[in-house]
Design a protein around this motif. Structure first.
Motif, PDB file in Angstrom:
ATOM      1  N   VAL A  38     -15.427 -32.948  -5.811  1.00 19.84           N
ATOM      2  CA  VAL A  38     -15.285 -34.368  -5.485  1.00 19.84           C
ATOM      3  C   VAL A  38     -16.106 -35.223  -6.441  1.00 19.84           C
ATOM      4  N   GLU A  39     -17.207 -34.664  -6.967  1.00 20.10           N
ATOM      5  CA  GLU A  39     -18.014 -35.413  -7.919  1.00 20.10           C
ATOM      6  C   GLU A  39     -17.250 -35.638  -9.217  1.00 20.10           C
ATOM      7  N   GLN A  40     -16.550 -34.601  -9.682  1.00 21.89           N
ATOM      8  CA  GLN A  40     -15.726 -34.739 -10.880  1.00 21.89           C
ATOM      9  C   GLN A  40     -14.590 -35.735 -10.646  1.00 21.89           C
ATOM     10  N   ARG A  41     -14.048 -35.727  -9.443  1.00 22.39           N
ATOM     11  CA  ARG A  41     -12.962 -36.657  -9.120  1.00 22.39           C
ATOM     12  C   ARG A  41     -13.458 -38.099  -9.137  1.00 22.39           C
ATOM     13  N   GLU A  69     -12.113 -50.064  -2.814  1.00 19.51           N
ATOM     14  CA  GLU A  69     -11.705 -48.654  -2.812  1.00 19.51           C
ATOM     15  C   GLU A  69     -12.777 -47.795  -3.495  1.00 19.51           C
ATOM     16  N   ILE A  70     -13.298 -48.276  -4.614  1.00 14.84           N
ATOM     17  CA  ILE A  70     -14.347 -47.538  -5.321  1.00 14.84           C
ATOM     18  C   ILE A  70     -15.575 -47.408  -4.433  1.00 14.84           C
ATOM     19  N   ALA A  71     -15.920 -48.484  -3.739  1.00 11.04           N
ATOM     20  CA  ALA A  71     -17.091 -48.468  -2.862  1.00 11.04           C
ATOM     21  C   ALA A  71     -16.931 -47.429  -1.756  1.00 11.04           C
ATOM     22  N   LEU A 129     -18.886 -41.934   0.064  1.00 11.59           N
ATOM     23  CA  LEU A 129     -18.658 -40.526   0.383  1.00 11.59           C
ATOM     24  C   LEU A 129     -19.470 -39.611  -0.533  1.00 11.59           C
ATOM     25  N   ILE A 130     -19.480 -39.927  -1.825  1.00 17.33           N
ATOM     26  CA  ILE A 130     -20.270 -39.139  -2.774  1.00 17.33           C
ATOM     27  C   ILE A 130     -21.748 -39.243  -2.449  1.00 17.33           C
ATOM     28  N   TYR A 131     -22.197 -40.452  -2.175  1.00 13.69           N
ATOM     29  CA  TYR A 131     -23.615 -40.691  -1.871  1.00 13.69           C
ATOM     30  C   TYR A 131     -24.038 -39.921  -0.622  1.00 13.69           C
ATOM     31  N   SER A 132     -23.172 -39.878   0.379  1.00 12.02           N
ATOM     32  CA  SER A 132     -23.502 -39.153   1.612  1.00 12.02           C
ATOM     33  C   SER A 132     -23.628 -37.663   1.342  1.00 12.02           C
ATOM     34  N   ARG A 133     -22.855 -37.153   0.383  1.00 14.88           N
ATOM     35  CA  ARG A 133     -22.948 -35.746   0.027  1.00 14.88           C
ATOM     36  C   ARG A 133     -24.283 -35.450  -0.670  1.00 14.88           C
ATOM     37  N   VAL A 134     -24.738 -36.391  -1.466  1.00 21.06           N
ATOM     38  CA  VAL A 134     -26.042 -36.230  -2.110  1.00 21.06           C
ATOM     39  C   VAL A 134     -27.138 -36.195  -1.054  1.00 21.06           C
ATOM     40  N   LEU A 135     -27.059 -37.104  -0.091  1.00 22.66           N
ATOM     41  CA  LEU A 135     -28.070 -37.193   0.956  1.00 22.66           C
ATOM     42  C   LEU A 135     -28.134 -35.930   1.807  1.00 22.66           C
ATOM     43  N   THR A 136     -26.983 -35.309   2.012  1.00 17.04           N
ATOM     44  CA  THR A 136     -26.932 -34.129   2.891  1.00 17.04           C
ATOM     45  C   THR A 136     -26.901 -32.810   2.118  1.00 17.04           C
ATOM     46  N   PHE A 185     -21.158 -51.380  -6.703  1.00 16.16           N
ATOM     47  CA  PHE A 185     -20.199 -50.980  -5.663  1.00 16.16           C
ATOM     48  C   PHE A 185     -20.813 -50.800  -4.281  1.00 16.16           C
ATOM     49  N   GLY A 186     -22.101 -51.101  -4.128  1.00 23.47           N
ATOM     50  CA  GLY A 186     -22.694 -51.061  -2.789  1.00 23.47           C
ATOM     51  C   GLY A 186     -23.996 -50.294  -2.695  1.00 23.47           C
TER      52      GLY A 186
END
Length: 209
Positions: free
Chosen positions: A39-42, A61-63, A68-75, A98-99
């Motif tokens: 998902v990071e590459q995507r 949409e980008i935000a 989603l990517i940021y939440s994966r980093v956090l977890t 983007f937020g």
């Protein structure tokens, strides 16, 4: 730019695979391949594409994808940590608009990487990010990482001196060790000399065959 197109593009983020068509080949039955991306590459791919078009209408949409990517980093669910520098480069180009703020991204990435100091590749990611963002890691943090780096080298050296026989892999490790030793200000003269001898030995064996 059609909002529907942008929405469809972002939907690819959650697809299990991408199906790629090579339209240069006239045979429609031999041109399809499926590629699985993290998902990071995507996220990087989508942001790259939207950078090339008028993406103002796609910020929402980008935000959504960025969260989603940021939440994966956090977890700690990110599998492709070597992509962190590329993600930060892209977000820097867009001014972190983007937020998620720059400070939030860097703090979360740093915390994430600190959990993976047993992986040799992590030290290279720290170095890349510190070169990209001056003082990404403080002097105190650098000393802590340095001690972990020294500890992990022992097992890495054992592998590359005794088990690894591919000279390209050993050369790659040798180059990385030189750069990391310089960045973390660690004397690795003995380890580097040993690798040079290993490389020469394998080279002599190769030319004899």
């Amino acid at each position: 730019m059609s909002k529907q197109f942008i929405h469809s593009l972002v939907e690819l983020f959650e697809a299990s695979t991408y199906t790629l068509h090579n339209y240069a080949n006239l045979n429609p039955f031999s041109v399809v391949s499926k590629v699985i991306f993290s998902v990071e590459q995507r996220f990087i791919s989508i942001l790259d594409i939207l950078t090339e078009i008028n993406y103002v209408s796609s910020i929402e949409e980008i935000a959504r994808v960025e969260k989603l990517i940021y939440s994966r980093v956090l977890t700690f669910k990110v599998r492709w940590r070597e992509g962190y520098p590329e993600i930060i480069k892209l977000l820097m180009r867009h001014g972190f608009r983007f937020g998620i703020t720059k400070e939030e991204w860097l703090s979360s990435i740093k915390d994430n990487l600190m959990e993976y100091l047993e992986d040799f590749e992590t030290f290279g990611i720290f170095m890349e990010l510190d070169e990209l963002i001056p003082n990404f890691i403080s002097s105190e943090e650098k000393r802590y990482i340095q001690q972990n780096f020294i500890q992990i080298i022992e097992s890495e050296q054992e592998h590359y001196l005794e088990e690894e026989s591919d000279i390209d892999n050993i050369n790659g490790y040798y180059d990385s060790l030189e750069r990391l030793a310089s960045f973390f200000d660690v004397d690795m003269t003995e380890e580097i000399d040993s690798l040079q001898e290993r490389i020469k030995k394998i080279g002599r064996r190769y030319y004899r065959t």
